[in-house]
Design a protein around this motif. Structure first.
Motif, PDB file in Angstrom:
ATOM      1  N   ALA A  14       0.723  -1.245   0.061  1.00  0.00           N
ATOM      2  CA  ALA A  14      -0.037   0.124  -0.039  1.00  0.00           C
ATOM      3  C   ALA A  14       0.826   1.153   0.003  1.00  0.00           C
ATOM      4  O   ALA A  14       2.063   1.147   0.583  1.00  0.00           O
ATOM      5  N   GLY A  15       0.518   2.169  -0.680  1.00  0.00           N
ATOM      6  CA  GLY A  15       1.160   3.495  -1.035  1.00  0.00           C
ATOM      7  C   GLY A  15       2.242   3.516  -2.150  1.00  0.00           C
ATOM      8  O   GLY A  15       2.685   4.513  -2.606  1.00  0.00           O
ATOM      9  N   GLU A  16       2.505   2.425  -2.534  1.00  0.00           N
ATOM     10  CA  GLU A  16       3.251   2.267  -3.786  1.00  0.00           C
ATOM     11  C   GLU A  16       2.467   2.523  -5.032  1.00  0.00           C
ATOM     12  O   GLU A  16       1.562   2.631  -5.095  1.00  0.00           O
ATOM     13  N   TYR A  17       3.273   2.857  -6.074  1.00  0.00           N
ATOM     14  CA  TYR A  17       2.807   3.352  -7.351  1.00  0.00           C
ATOM     15  C   TYR A  17       3.063   2.155  -8.283  1.00  0.00           C
ATOM     16  O   TYR A  17       4.274   1.729  -8.206  1.00  0.00           O
ATOM     17  N   VAL A  18       1.861   1.909  -9.055  1.00  0.00           N
ATOM     18  CA  VAL A  18       2.330   0.666  -9.920  1.00  0.00           C
ATOM     19  C   VAL A  18       1.672   1.326 -11.511  1.00  0.00           C
ATOM     20  O   VAL A  18       0.996   2.089 -11.572  1.00  0.00           O
ATOM     21  N   ALA A  19       2.890   0.971 -12.352  1.00  0.00           N
ATOM     22  CA  ALA A  19       2.697   1.449 -13.737  1.00  0.00           C
ATOM     23  C   ALA A  19       2.992   0.241 -14.734  1.00  0.00           C
ATOM     24  O   ALA A  19       3.668  -0.669 -14.207  1.00  0.00           O
ATOM     25  N   GLY A  20       2.286   0.145 -15.735  1.00  0.00           N
ATOM     26  CA  GLY A  20       2.464  -1.107 -16.658  1.00  0.00           C
ATOM     27  C   GLY A  20       2.109  -0.753 -18.255  1.00  0.00           C
ATOM     28  O   GLY A  20       1.645   0.423 -18.493  1.00  0.00           O
ATOM     29  N   ALA A  21       2.385  -1.978 -18.767  1.00  0.00           N
ATOM     30  CA  ALA A  21       2.234  -1.858 -20.176  1.00  0.00           C
ATOM     31  C   ALA A  21       1.731  -3.168 -20.651  1.00  0.00           C
ATOM     32  O   ALA A  21       2.118  -4.345 -20.115  1.00  0.00           O
ATOM     33  N   ARG A  22       1.016  -3.319 -21.666  1.00  0.00           N
ATOM     34  CA  ARG A  22       0.928  -4.780 -22.476  1.00  0.00           C
ATOM     35  C   ARG A  22       1.250  -4.322 -23.781  1.00  0.00           C
ATOM     36  O   ARG A  22       1.152  -3.353 -24.401  1.00  0.00           O
ATOM     37  N   LEU A  23       1.879  -5.502 -24.369  1.00  0.00           N
ATOM     38  CA  LEU A  23       2.399  -5.270 -26.104  1.00  0.00           C
ATOM     39  C   LEU A  23       1.442  -5.898 -26.718  1.00  0.00           C
ATOM     40  O   LEU A  23       0.801  -7.026 -26.600  1.00  0.00           O
ATOM     41  N   SER A  24       1.189  -5.350 -28.082  1.00  0.00           N
ATOM     42  CA  SER A  24       0.482  -5.879 -28.946  1.00  0.00           C
ATOM     43  C   SER A  24       1.183  -5.710 -30.406  1.00  0.00           C
ATOM     44  O   SER A  24       2.677  -5.305 -30.340  1.00  0.00           O
ATOM     45  N   LEU A  25       0.644  -6.260 -31.495  1.00  0.00           N
ATOM     46  CA  LEU A  25       1.692  -6.125 -32.877  1.00  0.00           C
ATOM     47  C   LEU A  25       0.928  -4.972 -33.825  1.00  0.00           C
ATOM     48  O   LEU A  25      -0.066  -4.625 -33.812  1.00  0.00           O
ATOM     49  N   ALA A  26       1.937  -4.350 -34.277  1.00  0.00           N
ATOM     50  CA  ALA A  26       1.572  -3.294 -35.352  1.00  0.00           C
ATOM     51  C   ALA A  26       0.788  -3.620 -36.338  1.00  0.00           C
ATOM     52  O   ALA A  26      -0.206  -2.841 -37.003  1.00  0.00           O
ATOM     53  N   ARG A  27       0.908  -4.599 -36.936  1.00  0.00           N
ATOM     54  CA  ARG A  27       0.171  -5.527 -38.061  1.00  0.00           C
ATOM     55  C   ARG A  27      -0.278  -6.839 -37.873  1.00  0.00           C
ATOM     56  O   ARG A  27      -0.142  -7.181 -36.591  1.00  0.00           O
ATOM     57  N   HIS A  28      -0.948  -7.385 -38.588  1.00  0.00           N
ATOM     58  CA  HIS A  28      -1.545  -8.747 -38.455  1.00  0.00           C
ATOM     59  C   HIS A  28      -0.138  -9.607 -38.250  1.00  0.00           C
ATOM     60  O   HIS A  28       0.986  -9.778 -38.658  1.00  0.00           O
TER      61      HIS A  28
END
Length: 352
Positions: A130-144
């Motif tokens: 508690a009190g910590e900061y959480v940041a994140g990301a998900r990756l996807s593809l630019a094309r099919h």
């Protein structure tokens, strides 16, 4: 949106991006190894290994597809995980069940000689307070996904293992935790056929070779460029390749808001090294604003269909155990030659 923006996000043009805004936790989120669904295995790799080549061999050996009577893919998903826990960078694999865990123990040992593989004890995920900061990301593809990312067997290879920069970006303060988690599920052999409503890889390759109509006052067909022809050849080579449907997520947590956001942005940004200039394919980093959903996903080792299918060589390039050539300090290497196993309740390890 331009291809540059798709690949690099707003960071491509904004020197002070704010698209990795973190969330301050109001409660703690902890998970022990016993609370982890399935089986969490820790890997202490020998510092001398073949990196991406060994990873490809491992993935080929665990590509076990199961389907129901209707032909629907019912295969289990598993994860590869890379943790910085404030002390060192460690490697994990999560198996959906004990049968898969036993297979991973044997196959990791076979492909990464002299490495230790043991059931994780203690934490099932770095604790988030508690009190910590959480940041994140998900990756996807630019094309099919028929268009492959840059990988170690695509004719160009890598001058240096991209994990050198990824692991360097993960290093932080002793109060900070950074995790890369890759969930993967094997795809059936017909994944390139397109299904009932989609194009096959052959259709896409043919379209690339056919050229394009140019102009509307005096329309004419422009012949396919050499780049398009080369891209068609690369796309065609996807047929027959073993592949996995993949999720890649990054989470960073720290009492320091700036540090949490910088680590999430930095680690996710390093995955742009997998950009294939011929196919114009690469990873897109999408920041996650809902920290609770991200935490739930990493704790449950969730897999969902994000339309990101990677061949064995692509996935091995993006999710592998590196070797000591990356020169990143504080890696949990095993330097002894014998294949001894570490007791399941042990937290001792070797670092450099």
């Amino acid at each position: 949106m331009s291809l540059l923006s798709r690949l690099f996000g707003d960071n491509a043009s904004d020197p002070n991006p704010s698209n990795y805004a973190s969330t301050r936790l109001t409660s703690s989120h902890t998970q022990t190894a016993d609370e982890t669904p399935g089986v969490l295995l820790q890997i202490q790799p020998h510092a001398e290994n073949q990196g991406m080549v060994d990873a490809a061999g491992l993935l080929q050996s665990v590509h076990d597809v199961t389907t129901n009577f209707r032909g629907k893919n019912t295969s289990d998903s598993h994860t590869y995980e890379l943790w910085f826990d404030g002390e060192r960078i460690r490697f994990f694999m999560h198996a959906a069940n004990e049968a898969a865990a036993d297979k991973f123990r044997r196959r990791v040992g076979n492909n990464y000689a002299n490495s230790a593989v043991f059931e994780a004890g203690g934490e099932g995920f770095p604790p988030l307070e508690a009190g910590e900061y959480v940041a994140g990301a998900r990756l996807s593809l630019a094309r099919h996904y028929y268009y492959p990312i840059h990988h170690f067997r695509d004719g160009e290879g890598f001058e240096r293992d991209p994990y050198g920069e990824i692991t360097s970006e993960m290093l932080s303060t002793e109060e900070t935790a950074v995790v890369v988690q890759v969930a993967f599920r094997p795809e059936p052999a017909n994944w390139t056929d397109g299904g009932w409503h989609g194009e096959s890889v052959d259709d896409v390759a043919e379209g690339l070779r056919d050229g394009h109509v140019k102009g509307w006052i005096n329309p004419r067909v422009r012949d396919a460029s050499s780049k398009e022809k080369q891209s068609a050849k690369i796309v065609e080579q996807q047929r027959g390749q073993q592949a996995f449907s993949t999720n890649i997520r990054v989470l960073a947590a720290s009492p320091n808001q700036t540090e949490a956001e910088a680590r999430a942005r930095g680690v996710a940004g390093m995955f742009v090294k997998y950009y294939n200039a011929t196919t114009e394919q690469g990873f897109v980093a999408e920041s996650v604003s809902d920290a609770r959903t991200l935490i739930n996903d990493v704790h449950s080792r969730a897999w969902s269909d994000r339309e990101m299918i990677l061949t064995v060589d692509e996935l091995a390039s993006a999710a592998h155990i590196p070797n000591e050539e990356i020169e990143t300090p504080r890696i949990d290497w095993k330097h002894t030659q014998e294949g001894s196993r570490v007791p399941a309740d042990s937290n001792k390890s070797e670092t450099r």
